[in-house]
Scaffold this active site. Structure first.
Site, PDB file in Angstrom:
ATOM      1  N   TYR A 109       0.860  -1.186   0.000  1.00 30.83           N
ATOM      2  CA  TYR A 109       0.000   0.000   0.000  1.00 30.83           C
ATOM      3  C   TYR A 109       0.900   1.242   0.000  1.00 30.83           C
ATOM      4  O   TYR A 109       0.807   2.099   0.876  1.00 30.83           O
ATOM      5  CB  TYR A 109      -0.925   0.041   1.230  1.00 30.83           C
ATOM      6  CG  TYR A 109      -1.679  -1.233   1.505  1.00 30.83           C
ATOM      7  CD1 TYR A 109      -2.950  -1.430   0.980  1.00 30.83           C
ATOM      8  CD2 TYR A 109      -1.114  -2.237   2.281  1.00 30.83           C
ATOM      9  CE1 TYR A 109      -3.651  -2.597   1.237  1.00 30.83           C
ATOM     10  CE2 TYR A 109      -1.806  -3.408   2.542  1.00 30.83           C
ATOM     11  CZ  TYR A 109      -3.072  -3.593   2.024  1.00 30.83           C
ATOM     12  OH  TYR A 109      -3.750  -4.745   2.290  1.00 30.83           O
ATOM     13  N   CYS A 118      -4.488   3.660   9.886  1.00 35.84           N
ATOM     14  CA  CYS A 118      -5.336   4.834  10.123  1.00 35.84           C
ATOM     15  C   CYS A 118      -6.646   4.433  10.783  1.00 35.84           C
ATOM     16  O   CYS A 118      -7.558   5.243  10.907  1.00 35.84           O
ATOM     17  CB  CYS A 118      -5.588   5.582   8.816  1.00 35.84           C
ATOM     18  SG  CYS A 118      -6.276   4.570   7.524  1.00 35.84           S
TER      19      CYS A 118
HETATM   20  N1  SAH Z   1       2.078   4.657   2.359  1.00 29.05           N
HETATM   21  C1  SAH Z   1       1.557   5.776   1.629  1.00 29.05           C
HETATM   22  C2  SAH Z   1       0.039   5.903   1.563  1.00 29.05           C
HETATM   23  C3  SAH Z   1      -0.794   4.822   2.085  1.00 29.05           C
HETATM   24  S1  SAH Z   1      -2.521   5.179   1.970  1.00 29.05           S
HETATM   25  C4  SAH Z   1       2.095   7.055   2.194  1.00 29.05           C
HETATM   26  O1  SAH Z   1       2.667   7.073   3.276  1.00 29.05           O
HETATM   27  O2  SAH Z   1       1.936   8.084   1.544  1.00 29.05           O
HETATM   28  C5  SAH Z   1      -3.125   3.608   1.437  1.00 29.05           C
HETATM   29  C6  SAH Z   1      -2.856   3.311  -0.010  1.00 29.05           C
HETATM   30  O3  SAH Z   1      -3.307   2.003  -0.277  1.00 29.05           O
HETATM   31  C7  SAH Z   1      -3.585   4.216  -0.988  1.00 29.05           C
HETATM   32  O4  SAH Z   1      -2.634   4.789  -1.843  1.00 29.05           O
HETATM   33  C8  SAH Z   1      -4.514   3.258  -1.756  1.00 29.05           C
HETATM   34  O5  SAH Z   1      -4.652   3.596  -3.119  1.00 29.05           O
HETATM   35  C9  SAH Z   1      -3.805   1.948  -1.611  1.00 29.05           C
HETATM   36  N2  SAH Z   1      -4.604   0.711  -1.703  1.00 29.05           N
HETATM   37  C10 SAH Z   1      -5.891   0.505  -1.344  1.00 29.05           C
HETATM   38  N3  SAH Z   1      -6.221  -0.792  -1.464  1.00 29.05           N
HETATM   39  C11 SAH Z   1      -5.116  -1.446  -1.916  1.00 29.05           C
HETATM   40  C12 SAH Z   1      -4.818  -2.819  -2.214  1.00 29.05           C
HETATM   41  N4  SAH Z   1      -5.739  -3.780  -2.067  1.00 29.05           N
HETATM   42  N5  SAH Z   1      -3.578  -3.102  -2.630  1.00 29.05           N
HETATM   43  C13 SAH Z   1      -2.633  -2.145  -2.760  1.00 29.05           C
HETATM   44  N6  SAH Z   1      -2.863  -0.849  -2.493  1.00 29.05           N
HETATM   45  C14 SAH Z   1      -4.083  -0.487  -2.069  1.00 29.05           C
END
Ligand code: SAH
Length: 474
Positions: free
Chosen positions: A322, A429
């Site tokens: 993510y 979060c």
């Molecule tokens: N680590 C990053 C943001 C994380 S927010 C930072 O610090 O800026 C969570 C992220 O997970 C988002 O960008 C969203 O698009 C992504 N996401 C949501 N579901 C997901 C999945 N099943 N697999 C991979 N990414 C995902």
């Protein structure tokens, strides 16, 4: 409560001592065993409240008067604190806000995660707060509307509605927002340019997005409009471009009748199409449509904590699941042999690759896809090739996850357990899904070692948590 005892009715008033805080920051108190949720009441207050909605065992009440203020009650900085949907706990002292957030994490770990209070009391670290819990947002999106006299206004939506309450001076934002908004409002008045009206779909100016680079002081203004251009735009640009630090003025056409703020594309009106900013020495190019953390000061603290919990020595293979625009991946890559990032949104991965490039980071690799699909497939492929035993390939030393509120898919957690990294760092979060996922991992050979809430959003009820898990047999 006995069967004959009637619960409270709508419009009843009562004097209530506030003994708890709800998930949305509201005060909670009991009247003869009947629970009332009272927005804007602070734990420790004695208040007079009027019941607005009565259910069988609980009700929602409005704060009428604070009869005896809590020692934790403070005067709000913003006069719209109660009306605005942005802040929920501005009337609570910042110390108490931090204690509330740490308690919220602990309560979830106890209730949902099944960890004992004694154990948690020993390992929980105090919430990591800000020195100054206002003016921390580097991004603001102001909606435009029209007041009763027909003048353009901008401000914020009153809680849960789309009624605009005029205010160009949000206490969470940077001070330059106000100057920018006044220039735009004056331009609109002078040239009779109407705000967009959601109900009719008519009018032009919908939203203004403002971004500010805390490290570089660069400013971006993006006007979201119901059309392709703004009449007499030269005059507006001339005003805005005189603001020190102005770097990018853009227009994003959005002719759709939706709640989505931004249009699909962005046209540059003046300057460049992006601003630059730094977090912890890493450079970012931020365009109007790109994702970027809104609290840069606490983001740097958060990433530093992730790095501390990851405890990298330099030889490690790390997965950042993510990963968004790759911020954590790039941060970790400075101390690891190799970092793999996985993210579902293709544009975010484009940004991640670009961010790695402009920082000269070559030991990161990004994949587009669902974490719960990419990681198992990758592991299967490399484990089949026998690379796990060779000490590389399928092996991971540290796995970082930073999922959205719903937490991690169990398929993903299962794969992490199979890959058996020494440490897992979980950035969350939502304390409830965090607790659920920790329960799973701790049932599968991991030990909860460190927990710390990081206050990314002071004055709001949002809680961010960083956790370290250690594999038991190492
Ligand atoms: N680590 C990053 C943001 C994380 S927010 C930072 O610090 O800026 C969570 C992220 O997970 C988002 O960008 C969203 O698009 C992504 N996401 C949501 N579901 C997901 C999945 N099943 N697999 C991979 N990414 C995902």
């Amino acid at each position: 409560m006995s069967m004959t005892q009637k619960p409270m009715q709508k419009n009843d008033t009562a004097v209530v001592k506030i003994t708890d805080i709800g998930v949305n920051g509201e005060g909670i108190g009991k009247v003869d065993g009947y629970t009332l949720f009272i927005k804007d009441a602070v734990i420790g207050d004695t208040v007079e409240a009027k019941v607005m909605k009565a259910k069988k065992n609980y009700g929602y009440a409005r704060l009428m008067e604070v009869i005896e203020p809590s020692p934790d009650r403070v005067a709000p900085k913003c006069s719209f604190a109660r009306k605005c949907g942005g802040c929920q706990i501005q009337e609570m002292s910042y110390e108490r806000q931090l204690a509330f957030k740490a308690q919220k994490v602990q309560a979830n770990l106890e209730r949902v995660g099944g960890f004992s209070p004694q154990f948690l009391n020993r390992i929980m670290e105090p919430a990591l707060g800000m020195d100054s819990p206002f003016g921390y947002r580097n991004k603001a999106q102001f909606p435009f509307g029209t007041d009763k006299e027909g003048n353009p206004v901008t401000g914020f939506y009153a809680g849960r509605t789309h009624d605009i309450i005029p205010n160009t001076d949000c206490a969470l934002g940077v001070s330059v927002n106000r100057e920018i908004l006044e220039i735009i409002l004056n331009f609109m008045k002078k040239n009779k340019i109407p705000s967009y009206d959601e109900k009719t779909g008519k009018g032009l100016i919908r939203h203004v997005l403002i971004r500010y680079g805390f490290a570089t002081r660069e400013i971006m203004v993006c006007l979201v409009v119901n059309g392709r251009e703004i009449p007499d735009a030269g005059e507006l640009i001339s005003g805005l471009s005189k603001i020190p630090g102005m770097t990018s003025i853009t227009l994003s056409p959005n002719m759709r009748r939706t709640n989505v703020i931004m249009g699909d594309s962005v046209d540059v009106l003046w300057g460049g199409g992006y601003i630059t900013d730094y977090i912890g020495g890493i450079k970012y190019q931020i365009s109007p449509l790109s994702f970027y953390q809104v609290n840069p000061v606490q983001t740097e603290n958060l990433y530093s904590l992730v790095l501390e919990y990851a405890d990298l020595k330099g030889h490690e293979t790390v997965w950042d699941l993510y990963c968004g625009i790759g911020t954590i991946s790039i941060f970790l890559a400075q101390r690891a042999r190799k970092v793999y990032g996985v993210e579902i949104i293709p544009q975010a991965i484009d940004d991640a690759r670009e961010n790695a490039k402009i920082n000269g980071i070559e030991n990161v690799e990004f994949f587009v896809g669902r974490a719960e699909e990419v990681l198992p497939e990758w592991y299967q492929e490399h484990a089949d090739a026998g690379e796990a035993s060779a000490g590389n390939g399928a092996r991971a030393d540290v796995v970082v996850v930073d999922p959205p509120r719903k937490g991690c898919d169990e398929t993903l957690l299962r794969t992490i357990v199979e890959m058996a990294p020494e440490r897992v760092v979980y950035v969350s979060c939502d304390p409830a899904t965090l607790a659920r996922d920790l329960k799973y991992l701790c049932g599968q050979g991991y030990m909860l070692e460190r927990v710390r809430a990081v206050d990314m959003f002071p004055e709001t009820v949002h809680v961010e948590t960083v956790v370290r898990l250690q594999r038991k047999d190492t």
